[in-house]
Every structure is written in C-alpha cells, then in structure tokens.
Design a protein around this motif. Structure first.
Motif, PDB file in Angstrom:
ATOM      1  N   THR A  86       0.835  -1.193   0.000  1.00 18.09           N
ATOM      2  CA  THR A  86       0.000   0.000   0.000  1.00 18.09           C
ATOM      3  C   THR A  86       0.871   1.245   0.000  1.00 18.09           C
ATOM      4  OG1 THR A  86      -1.725  -1.160   1.207  1.00 18.09           O
ATOM      5  CG2 THR A  86      -1.807   1.237   1.247  1.00 18.09           C
ATOM      6  N   ARG A  87       0.535   2.170  -0.892  1.00 17.55           N
ATOM      7  CA  ARG A  87       1.254   3.448  -0.933  1.00 17.55           C
ATOM      8  C   ARG A  87       0.573   4.436   0.012  1.00 17.55           C
ATOM      9  NH1 ARG A  87       0.648   4.045  -7.160  1.00 17.55           N
ATOM     10  NH2 ARG A  87      -1.348   4.283  -6.217  1.00 17.55           N
ATOM     11  N   GLU A  88       1.331   5.406   0.453  1.00 21.15           N
ATOM     12  CA  GLU A  88       0.807   6.361   1.422  1.00 21.15           C
ATOM     13  C   GLU A  88      -0.436   7.087   0.921  1.00 21.15           C
ATOM     14  OE1 GLU A  88       2.377  10.238   3.891  1.00 21.15           O
ATOM     15  OE2 GLU A  88       3.813   8.678   3.363  1.00 21.15           O
ATOM     16  N   ASP A  89      -0.502   7.369  -0.370  1.00 20.49           N
ATOM     17  CA  ASP A  89      -1.640   8.122  -0.887  1.00 20.49           C
ATOM     18  C   ASP A  89      -2.831   7.248  -1.276  1.00 20.49           C
ATOM     19  OD1 ASP A  89      -0.295   7.032  -3.080  1.00 20.49           O
ATOM     20  OD2 ASP A  89      -0.909   8.666  -4.404  1.00 20.49           O
ATOM     21  N   ASP A  90      -2.719   5.928  -1.180  1.00 19.37           N
ATOM     22  CA  ASP A  90      -3.840   5.052  -1.546  1.00 19.37           C
ATOM     23  C   ASP A  90      -5.087   5.339  -0.712  1.00 19.37           C
ATOM     24  OD1 ASP A  90      -2.395   3.828  -3.531  1.00 19.37           O
ATOM     25  OD2 ASP A  90      -1.960   2.019  -2.374  1.00 19.37           O
ATOM     26  N   GLN A  91      -4.916   5.445   0.592  1.00 15.39           N
ATOM     27  CA  GLN A  91      -6.082   5.714   1.447  1.00 15.39           C
ATOM     28  C   GLN A  91      -6.642   7.105   1.209  1.00 15.39           C
ATOM     29  OE1 GLN A  91      -4.154   4.232   5.161  1.00 15.39           O
ATOM     30  NE2 GLN A  91      -6.268   3.685   5.602  1.00 15.39           N
ATOM     31  N   SER A  92      -5.788   8.043   0.861  1.00 12.88           N
ATOM     32  CA  SER A  92      -6.252   9.409   0.623  1.00 12.88           C
ATOM     33  C   SER A  92      -7.248   9.473  -0.524  1.00 12.88           C
ATOM     34  CB  SER A  92      -5.066  10.325   0.325  1.00 12.88           C
ATOM     35  OG  SER A  92      -4.169  10.333   1.406  1.00 12.88           O
ATOM     36  N   GLN A  93      -7.148   8.538  -1.457  1.00 13.69           N
ATOM     37  CA  GLN A  93      -8.074   8.516  -2.588  1.00 13.69           C
ATOM     38  C   GLN A  93      -9.512   8.331  -2.109  1.00 13.69           C
ATOM     39  OE1 GLN A  93      -7.008   9.293  -5.707  1.00 13.69           O
ATOM     40  NE2 GLN A  93      -5.097   9.613  -4.596  1.00 13.69           N
ATOM     41  N   PHE A  94      -9.704   7.589  -1.039  1.00 14.00           N
ATOM     42  CA  PHE A  94     -11.048   7.380  -0.506  1.00 14.00           C
ATOM     43  C   PHE A  94     -11.579   8.622   0.208  1.00 14.00           C
ATOM     44  CE2 PHE A  94      -9.908   2.811  -0.656  1.00 14.00           C
ATOM     45  CZ  PHE A  94     -10.999   2.363  -1.388  1.00 14.00           C
ATOM     46  N   GLU A  95     -10.678   9.461   0.682  1.00 10.70           N
ATOM     47  CA  GLU A  95     -11.111  10.660   1.404  1.00 10.70           C
ATOM     48  C   GLU A  95     -11.705  11.700   0.475  1.00 10.70           C
ATOM     49  OE1 GLU A  95      -7.894  12.134   3.782  1.00 10.70           O
ATOM     50  OE2 GLU A  95      -7.909  10.390   5.083  1.00 10.70           O
ATOM     51  N   MET A  96     -11.393  11.607  -0.806  1.00 12.52           N
ATOM     52  CA  MET A  96     -11.888  12.591  -1.767  1.00 12.52           C
ATOM     53  C   MET A  96     -13.107  12.039  -2.489  1.00 12.52           C
ATOM     54  SD  MET A  96      -8.309  14.012  -3.292  1.00 12.52           S
ATOM     55  CE  MET A  96      -7.706  12.418  -3.808  1.00 12.52           C
ATOM     56  N   SER A  97     -14.180  12.771  -2.427  1.00 21.69           N
ATOM     57  CA  SER A  97     -15.400  12.363  -3.109  1.00 21.69           C
ATOM     58  C   SER A  97     -15.212  12.539  -4.611  1.00 21.69           C
ATOM     59  CB  SER A  97     -16.563  13.218  -2.614  1.00 21.69           C
ATOM     60  OG  SER A  97     -17.725  12.902  -3.326  1.00 21.69           O
ATOM     61  N   GLY A  98     -15.646  11.564  -5.377  1.00 24.93           N
ATOM     62  CA  GLY A  98     -15.490  11.635  -6.821  1.00 24.93           C
ATOM     63  C   GLY A  98     -16.595  12.424  -7.499  1.00 24.93           C
ATOM     64  N   SER A  99     -17.696  12.613  -6.832  1.00 21.31           N
ATOM     65  CA  SER A  99     -18.821  13.323  -7.439  1.00 21.31           C
ATOM     66  C   SER A  99     -19.745  13.793  -6.330  1.00 21.31           C
ATOM     67  CB  SER A  99     -19.574  12.388  -8.385  1.00 21.31           C
ATOM     68  OG  SER A  99     -20.277  11.414  -7.639  1.00 21.31           O
ATOM     69  N   ASP A 100     -20.866  14.367  -6.749  1.00 24.39           N
ATOM     70  CA  ASP A 100     -21.861  14.761  -5.747  1.00 24.39           C
ATOM     71  C   ASP A 100     -22.940  13.690  -5.611  1.00 24.39           C
ATOM     72  OD1 ASP A 100     -23.165  15.085  -8.128  1.00 24.39           O
ATOM     73  OD2 ASP A 100     -23.780  17.158  -7.756  1.00 24.39           O
ATOM     74  N   ARG A 101     -22.644  12.466  -6.079  1.00 26.27           N
ATOM     75  CA  ARG A 101     -23.603  11.367  -5.978  1.00 26.27           C
ATOM     76  C   ARG A 101     -23.039  10.126  -5.303  1.00 26.27           C
ATOM     77  NH1 ARG A 101     -27.427  10.861 -11.042  1.00 26.27           N
ATOM     78  NH2 ARG A 101     -28.389  12.868 -10.820  1.00 26.27           N
ATOM     79  N   LEU A 102     -21.732  10.038  -5.221  1.00 24.43           N
ATOM     80  CA  LEU A 102     -21.101   8.854  -4.658  1.00 24.43           C
ATOM     81  C   LEU A 102     -20.152   9.285  -3.547  1.00 24.43           C
ATOM     82  CD1 LEU A 102     -20.660   5.787  -4.854  1.00 24.43           C
ATOM     83  CD2 LEU A 102     -18.841   6.266  -6.513  1.00 24.43           C
ATOM     84  N   PHE A 103     -20.386   8.746  -2.354  1.00 23.64           N
ATOM     85  CA  PHE A 103     -19.601   9.126  -1.189  1.00 23.64           C
ATOM     86  C   PHE A 103     -19.085   7.868  -0.502  1.00 23.64           C
ATOM     87  CE2 PHE A 103     -22.739  12.285  -2.112  1.00 23.64           C
ATOM     88  CZ  PHE A 103     -22.039  13.479  -2.022  1.00 23.64           C
ATOM     89  N   PHE A 104     -17.860   7.929  -0.003  1.00 20.98           N
ATOM     90  CA  PHE A 104     -17.266   6.788   0.684  1.00 20.98           C
ATOM     91  C   PHE A 104     -17.014   7.122   2.146  1.00 20.98           C
ATOM     92  CE2 PHE A 104     -16.028   6.127  -3.721  1.00 20.98           C
ATOM     93  CZ  PHE A 104     -16.381   4.802  -3.901  1.00 20.98           C
ATOM     94  N   ALA A 105     -17.550   6.288   3.029  1.00 20.29           N
ATOM     95  CA  ALA A 105     -17.294   6.418   4.459  1.00 20.29           C
ATOM     96  C   ALA A 105     -16.886   5.052   4.973  1.00 20.29           C
ATOM     97  CB  ALA A 105     -18.538   6.926   5.182  1.00 20.29           C
TER      98      ALA A 105
END
Length: 136
Positions: A86-105
């Motif tokens: 795992t790279r350090e920025d892999d988890q950061s990708q989940f912190e950023m919402s890709g749209s205003d319809r799909l959210f990851f928690a």
C-alpha cells in the motif's frame, strides 16, 4: 487443529482501564476464520494454551466473550488491512469524493484513524457534511 499460516493473536491487558482483570484479544488472518468456527470452550483452550506458555500457573478465566464478527451478516469480518504494498496516498483517494452522488465512508477511508471505530465515525461525519453542503 489449525493448519494455516502463522496464527495472529494479540492480547491487551485492560485492568488499568476497567479496574478488573480483563484480557482482550485481537485475532487476525486465516486464524480469525478458524477461531470463529470453534466452540467457546475450544477458543478458551486455544488462548489459555498460548498464555500458559508465558506463565504455566495462570488460572482459567471466570468467563469469556466472543464477538464472532465473521458470522455477523452486517460486519462480515473486521476492519481493513493495509498491506506492505500500500502506498501512502492510496487511502487518501477514498477521502476525496469523486462526485456529488457517490460518497465513501468507513474506517478504511480515513488515513490517520484507519482500523478504528472512531475512524469509521469520523468518516461518516465527513461524508454527511459533504452531503449536507450540497443542499445549502
């Protein structure tokens, strides 16, 4: 008997926090699936065998409590695992919402608190705030 990879068994002494002699164990990997399929008496025996390698005079516990998260239809296991690849920025990708319809928690989406209940809670609050902001 367990015939998989090296058992992962991590114990924590909770006496200071609880004021009572309580040991809490985290069990991981293939060993967790094996333990989840065992009876309560068998799990007690497994843990006491490991503890008695450290101190053969330890008494049996008064009681044990098992969570059996793998059998829980809502949990289906436990928390996320970060591999050595795992790279350090892999988890950061989940912190950023890709749209205003799909959210990851979830605890896997919060870099500094992954594998924790408060990480899951904080990520839920983060995404709820993002959703609320869409309606302002």
């Amino acid at each position: 008997p367990f015939n998989g990879s090296t058992p992962v068994l991590y114990g924590v002494n909770m006496q200071k926090q609880l004021g009572q002699p309580v040991l809490m164990f985290f069990i991981g990997g293939e060993f967790a699936s094996f333990v989840d399929s065992q009876s309560e008496a068998s799990v007690e025996s497994i843990i006491m065998t490991a503890l008695r390698e450290l101190d053969p005079t330890l008494p049996n516990p008064l009681s044990i409590q098992l969570t059996r998260w793998e059998q829980d239809p809502y949990a289906r296991g436990s928390y996320s695992h970060i591999s050595t690849q795992t790279r350090e920025d892999d988890q950061s990708q989940f912190e950023m919402s890709g749209s205003d319809r799909l959210f990851f928690a979830g605890e896997h989406t919060i870099r500094h608190y992954f594998q924790t209940v408060h990480g899951a809670y904080l990520s839920g609050r983060r995404e709820a705030s993002r959703i609320v902001s869409l309606f302002k």
